[in-house]
Design an enzyme around this catalytic site. Structure first.
Site, short mmCIF file in Angstrom:
data_model
loop_
_atom_site.label_atom_id
_atom_site.label_comp_id
_atom_site.label_asym_id
_atom_site.label_seq_id
_atom_site.Cartn_x
_atom_site.Cartn_y
_atom_site.Cartn_z
N CYS A 124 -15.24 2.76 3.35
CA CYS A 124 -14.65 1.42 3.49
C CYS A 124 -15.75 0.44 3.83
CB CYS A 124 -13.57 1.42 4.57
SG CYS A 124 -12.82 -0.20 4.85
N HIS A 136 -12.69 3.99 -8.18
CA HIS A 136 -12.19 2.66 -8.52
C HIS A 136 -11.93 2.54 -10.02
CE1 HIS A 136 -12.81 0.75 -4.60
NE2 HIS A 136 -13.82 1.60 -4.49
N GLU A 176 -5.06 -0.71 -3.17
CA GLU A 176 -5.81 0.39 -2.57
C GLU A 176 -4.96 1.65 -2.51
OE1 GLU A 176 -8.72 0.01 0.50
OE2 GLU A 176 -8.24 -2.10 0.77
N CYS A 199 -11.17 -5.69 -0.33
CA CYS A 199 -11.72 -4.33 -0.43
C CYS A 199 -13.21 -4.45 -0.71
CB CYS A 199 -11.02 -3.55 -1.54
SG CYS A 199 -11.64 -1.86 -1.74
N GLY A 250 -14.29 -1.98 -3.47
CA GLY A 250 -13.73 -2.49 -4.72
C GLY A 250 -14.50 -3.68 -5.25
#
Length: 278
Positions: A71, A162, A211, A220, A223
């Site tokens: 993250c 992703h 997500e 994100c 992302g």
């Protein structure tokens, strides 16, 4: 158990300092704490832990209790937490994650961290390592039929999988309907995070994100990195230059360098602190 609620441009997590607290079942705790109307309310749970190989270790769990892997917004918030709370006096901090070692560079003003630049490492494009169950060396521009529509997908791993899709305007995407279908598509054995991205200019992207395990979130970090990688590889953005990524919750600056590394810069904020009985 004491906790701290933090957010990185709206991507909010419950943080637990595991130098002081012990979490027996983090997956179950993530589900309990993340419930918006019955718990604290968050996109998931992040544990700040001791490490034998780095300054700190991050363990991250999605709102559904699954392991998130990595993250970017969470990493920035850890940088602010450990400095502002006196766990370190370093402005360059090493952080071990489930996707490897990350380096945090802290921008400090008046004794508090204002922004954090994270060396996110290199993207993974080889399909089996993302993972995505498709042939070839990369998945860029693959046409995928989902429901009654066909999407051109671009797959990247930033320590988590992703699926990037370029659109004219992400505001018009029915994310609640299409997000789960793409996240749980059979080609993604570990599910996927899904980004709908608009190319505004060569240094400006707009994006909404679905997500895995959490649904739509306001931002994100991984992302955003994946979106810039896909944009560069498709010729929409220029490698080596900073790209502004505008999300629902705010702005990140992403740079995909010539040597393949990705740097992400953004803010981190403490929302509130509290304690719960577990």
């Amino acid at each position: 158990m004491r906790f701290t609620k933090m957010q990185g441009i709206g991507n909010d997590y419950v943080y637990v300092n595991c130098f002081e607290e012990h979490v027996e079942n983090p997956s179950e705790l993530a589900k309990q704490m993340s419930r918006r109307h019955y718990g604290v309310g968050s996109d998931g749970l992040i544990l700040i832990c001791p490490s034998d190989v780095a300054d700190f270790e991050m363990k991250m769990y999605n709102a559904d209790g699954s392991n998130g892997g990595m993250c970017g917004n969470g990493a920035r918030c850890i940088g602010k937490y450990v400095y502002d709370r006196g766990l370190t006096d370093k402005t360059t901090v090493s952080l071990m994650t489930d996707s490897g070692l990350k380096i945090l560079n802290l921008n400090v003003k008046d004794g508090k961290v204002q922004t954090v630049r994270v060396d996110m490492g290199m993207p993974e494009l080889f399909p089996p390592k993302i993972p995505v169950d498709l042939p070839g060396e990369v998945v860029m521009g693959h046409r995928l039929n989902v429901g009654s529509a066909t999407y051109e997908i671009h797959c990247v791993s930033m320590g988590n999988p992703h699926c990037v899709i370029f659109v004219r305007d992400p505001d018009y995407v029915d994310l609640e309907q299409i997000g789960p279908l793409l996240e749980n598509n059979a080609i993604f054995p570990q599910r996927a995070n899904v980004e709908f991205v608009q190319v505004v200019s060569r240094d400006h992207l707009r994006m909404r994100v679905w997500e895995r395990g959490s649904g739509e979130t306001l931002a994100c970090g991984t992302g955003s990195c994946a979106a810039v990688v896909a944009a560069v590889l498709n010729g929409y953005c220029k490698r080596g230059e900073a790209v502004r990524v505008i999300l629902v919750g705010g702005e990140l600056v992403i740079r995909y360098t010539e040597d393949g590394s990705i740097f992400m810069t953004g803010g981190a904020e403490i929302a509130f602190e509290g304690s719960v009985v577990i």
